[in-house]
Scaffold this active site. Structure first.
Site, PDB file in Angstrom:
ATOM      1  N   CYS A   1       0.845  -1.187   0.000  1.00 27.02           N
ATOM      2  CA  CYS A   1       0.000   0.000   0.000  1.00 27.02           C
ATOM      3  C   CYS A   1       0.884   1.242   0.000  1.00 27.02           C
ATOM      4  O   CYS A   1       2.100   1.158   0.165  1.00 27.02           O
ATOM      5  CB  CYS A   1      -0.914   0.026   1.224  1.00 27.02           C
ATOM      6  SG  CYS A   1      -2.011  -1.399   1.357  1.00 27.02           S
TER       7      CYS A   1
ATOM      8  N   GLY B   1      -0.849   0.471  -5.036  1.00 26.18           N
ATOM      9  CA  GLY B   1      -2.137  -0.142  -4.772  1.00 26.18           C
ATOM     10  C   GLY B   1      -3.224   0.440  -5.643  1.00 26.18           C
ATOM     11  O   GLY B   1      -3.383   1.664  -5.692  1.00 26.18           O
TER      12      GLY B   1
ATOM     13  N   ASN C   1       0.659   0.601   5.858  1.00 22.26           N
ATOM     14  CA  ASN C   1       1.273  -0.223   4.823  1.00 22.26           C
ATOM     15  C   ASN C   1       2.038  -1.341   5.506  1.00 22.26           C
ATOM     16  O   ASN C   1       2.919  -1.074   6.321  1.00 22.26           O
ATOM     17  CB  ASN C   1       2.223   0.623   3.961  1.00 22.26           C
ATOM     18  CG  ASN C   1       2.993  -0.217   2.948  1.00 22.26           C
ATOM     19  OD1 ASN C   1       2.500  -1.238   2.473  1.00 22.26           O
ATOM     20  ND2 ASN C   1       4.205   0.210   2.619  1.00 22.26           N
ATOM     21  N   GLY C   2       1.706  -2.587   5.195  1.00 16.91           N
ATOM     22  CA  GLY C   2       2.408  -3.704   5.803  1.00 16.91           C
ATOM     23  C   GLY C   2       1.470  -4.816   6.194  1.00 16.91           C
ATOM     24  O   GLY C   2       0.345  -4.925   5.687  1.00 16.91           O
TER      25      GLY C   2
ATOM     26  N   TYR D   1      10.836  -4.462  -7.482  1.00 10.81           N
ATOM     27  CA  TYR D   1       9.574  -4.356  -8.206  1.00 10.81           C
ATOM     28  C   TYR D   1       8.691  -3.193  -7.790  1.00 10.81           C
ATOM     29  O   TYR D   1       8.216  -2.435  -8.633  1.00 10.81           O
ATOM     30  CB  TYR D   1       8.791  -5.668  -8.027  1.00 10.81           C
ATOM     31  CG  TYR D   1       7.428  -5.687  -8.679  1.00 10.81           C
ATOM     32  CD1 TYR D   1       7.304  -5.624 -10.057  1.00 10.81           C
ATOM     33  CD2 TYR D   1       6.269  -5.773  -7.926  1.00 10.81           C
ATOM     34  CE1 TYR D   1       6.054  -5.649 -10.683  1.00 10.81           C
ATOM     35  CE2 TYR D   1       5.009  -5.805  -8.526  1.00 10.81           C
ATOM     36  CZ  TYR D   1       4.909  -5.742  -9.898  1.00 10.81           C
ATOM     37  OH  TYR D   1       3.692  -5.764 -10.506  1.00 10.81           O
TER      38      TYR D   1
ATOM     39  N   ASP E   1      12.854  -9.791 -17.109  1.00  9.96           N
ATOM     40  CA  ASP E   1      11.796  -9.401 -16.190  1.00  9.96           C
ATOM     41  C   ASP E   1      12.394  -9.181 -14.813  1.00  9.96           C
ATOM     42  O   ASP E   1      13.506  -9.631 -14.520  1.00  9.96           O
ATOM     43  CB  ASP E   1      10.700 -10.464 -16.129  1.00  9.96           C
ATOM     44  CG  ASP E   1       9.338  -9.880 -15.760  1.00  9.96           C
ATOM     45  OD1 ASP E   1       9.288  -8.689 -15.394  1.00  9.96           O
ATOM     46  OD2 ASP E   1       8.333 -10.605 -15.830  1.00  9.96           O
ATOM     47  N   ASP E   2      11.631  -8.470 -13.952  1.00 12.44           N
ATOM     48  CA  ASP E   2      12.148  -8.202 -12.612  1.00 12.44           C
ATOM     49  C   ASP E   2      12.158  -9.450 -11.750  1.00 12.44           C
ATOM     50  O   ASP E   2      13.010  -9.618 -10.877  1.00 12.44           O
ATOM     51  CB  ASP E   2      11.316  -7.101 -11.932  1.00 12.44           C
ATOM     52  CG  ASP E   2       9.846  -7.442 -11.910  1.00 12.44           C
ATOM     53  OD1 ASP E   2       9.414  -8.196 -11.022  1.00 12.44           O
ATOM     54  OD2 ASP E   2       9.105  -6.944 -12.783  1.00 12.44           O
TER      55      ASP E   2
END
Length: 510
Positions: free
Chosen positions: A2, A28, A101-102, A257, A365-366
């Site tokens: 988030c 998000g 966030n978390g 990412y 790609d990551d």
């Protein structure tokens, strides 16, 4: 994952919080919300959807006030109910609203404690509501008639003692001020800055530095692991370390990412870290396959672009944009159902045949999570005329679930879980496959900030830095994150058709 933001100012903040949330939208896309403070009153608007869809002119007009917080969300337990959109609110004490966030790893234990001991009821399945109620309960225990900074810091210290896992949170305390705190391991990011205006000094906190940059705030520093900062509504700043034994262990997947490349996370340039990822990976390719027959390097947009630039340069090969991306499709690894993810990949990307036809291509790609996307993209490259399709991952194999706020699949759904590189290659149907080494990945981030001695790299090595994760916890998590559990939860949310605004005690800006 988030995104959070908070501003204490002497001027209206609604537009600036909105703008900051649009910059953090990548963190998000499930829901968004803003709460503003105005002379003892809190105004709320939140709902499912992108920032631009949640707020219109009438909402913004009602979000009056010179201080506020905001949140963008995607769910960490498969739920997309608007009842769990943030910020969330509790009436006692004072009236507190919080954005988080978390993920709390001891959420179920805390929920029981809150009911049995603290006499607090949790109304949703959100661990953010648990975090808010723990903080509110500890704040209620203060002995001063007037709330002081020491009381707030003591409450945060108690939160650290009780809550396990990852959390970066920002909260408004009615008639007092804004507090932001970060877990003792600093797993989730938080940074703050200030700006001098004619009306006085204003402060801002956010998940990423790019939000502060966009609003012309001077970056002060990252909030340290275990630290809390408090700005009262008059603009006075306070800070204190509130954890007994903080250990810097930020999530390295932010650099792989999630974070924007133009952000700094814990003093580390995400852009430069990703450049170094490409360089390290290219060196490994040359060591393992010095006589390779790669014709062109093609990144899978968007987070691998930076790494692919550096990788192509080291290999002395052209980099071409072989895929066009539709930016209005959600992330595939959190979508319910395999067929839905496959369909989404085809909707999200379209190959440019001229860049593939008759060539040996190296796709970059990551990371590789489920492998569904990788397999589909490799097939798209073949359908576009590629002779051979090689695949490079800028991070190591993702073998373990994330428990700190990233809604990755359960272990059996991870393509690398229990498989070696050759088995993964066969599963995604690549002609050749290479992964970044974990030591090299960590080195790319540490070069930006040598003071960080360890990172949370649990999705790669299975070592969970909070020290409270065992197999029983992972088994329980697997049940919660199974495909069927997610499908059932989403169906339940659709059937319930929850109201857009669910908080009690706030002026709801519908």
């Amino acid at each position: 994952m988030c995104g959070i933001v908070g501003i204490v100012s002497q001027e209206p903040v609604n537009q600036r919080i909105y703008d900051a949330l649009t910059v953090l939208q990548h963190r998000g896309q499930d829901a968004a919300g803003i709460v503003t403070y105005n002379a003892g009153h809190l105004a709320l608007r939140k709902s499912n959807g992108l920032v631009r869809d949640v707020f219109d002119e009438r909402h913004m007009l009602r979000l009056s006030g010179n201080s506020g917080i905001g949140h963008v969300r995607y769910p960490t337990a498969g739920s997309s109910s608007s009842a769990e959109a943030q910020p969330i609110y509790v009436n006692s004490p004072y009236g507190i609203t919080l954005a988080h966030n978390g993920n709390l790893t001891n959420a179920e234990l805390l929920m029981e404690e809150l009911y049995q001991t603290d006499r607090r009821h949790i109304n949703t399945a959100s661990d953010s509501e648990i975090l808010l109620n723990v903080f509110a309960h500890e704040l209620q225990l203060c002995n001063h008639q007037t709330l002081e900074a020491d009381d707030i810091f003591n409450a945060v210290a108690a939160v650290h003692r009780r809550c396990k896992g990852a959390y970066a949170a920002v909260a408004l305390i009615n008639k007092h001020g804004m507090v932001c705190f970060r877990d003792p391991n600093g797993i989730r990011p938080a940074i703050f800055g200030k700006r001098e205006t004619a009306a006085g000094t204003e402060y801002m906190v956010a998940s990423e530095s790019v939000a502060l940059d966009m609003l012309d705030f001077e970056i002060i520093r990252d909030i340290a692991p275990g630290e809390a900062i408090y700005i009262d509504f008059s603009g006075k700043f306070h800070a204190r370390q509130c954890a007994a034994n903080p250990k810097y262990s930020p999530c390295i997947f932010e650099h792989v990412y999630f974070a924007r490349p133009d952000s700094f996370i814990d003093k580390i340039s995400v852009y430069k870290a990703r450049l170094r990822m490409g360089e390290k990976l290219a060196e490994k390719i040359l060591k393992q396959w010095p006589d390779h027959d790669i014709d062109v390097v093609i990144p899978i947009p968007d987070s691998s672009l930076t790494s692919a630039v550096a990788l192509a340069h080291i290999l002395n090969k052209k980099m071409r944009h072989g895929f066009m991306k539709n930016r209005y499709i959600g992330r595939t690894f959190i979508m319910p159902g395999q067929q839905m993810r496959i369909k989404s990949v085809r909707q999200k990307l379209n190959a440019i045949g001229l860049e593939f036809n008759g060539k040996n291509v190296l796709l970059v790609d990551d990371s590789i999570v489920r492998g569904t996307t990788s397999e589909q993209i490799i097939q798209m490259a073949r359908d576009a005329g590629a002779k051979k399709v090689y695949f490079a991952s800028a991070s190591p194999p993702v073998r373990y679930p994330n428990v700190y706020g990233i809604d990755m699949p359960s272990a059996p759904e991870l393509i690398a879980h229990g498989r070696d590189v050759e088995e993964i290659r066969l599963a995604i149907a690549a002609d050749w496959l290479i992964f970044q080494d974990l030591d090299d990945l960590i080195a790319t981030a540490r070069e930006g900030n040598p003071d960080i001695l360890q990172f949370d790299a649990s999705v790669f090595d299975g070592h969970y830095v909070t020290g409270d994760i065992d197999q029983a916890y992972l088994d329980h998590l697997q049940l919660k994150r199974s495909e069927q559990a997610k499908f059932s939860q989403i169906k339940t949310n659709i059937d319930k058709r929850p109201e857009e605004e669910s908080l009690i005690g706030l002026h709801n800006s519908n």
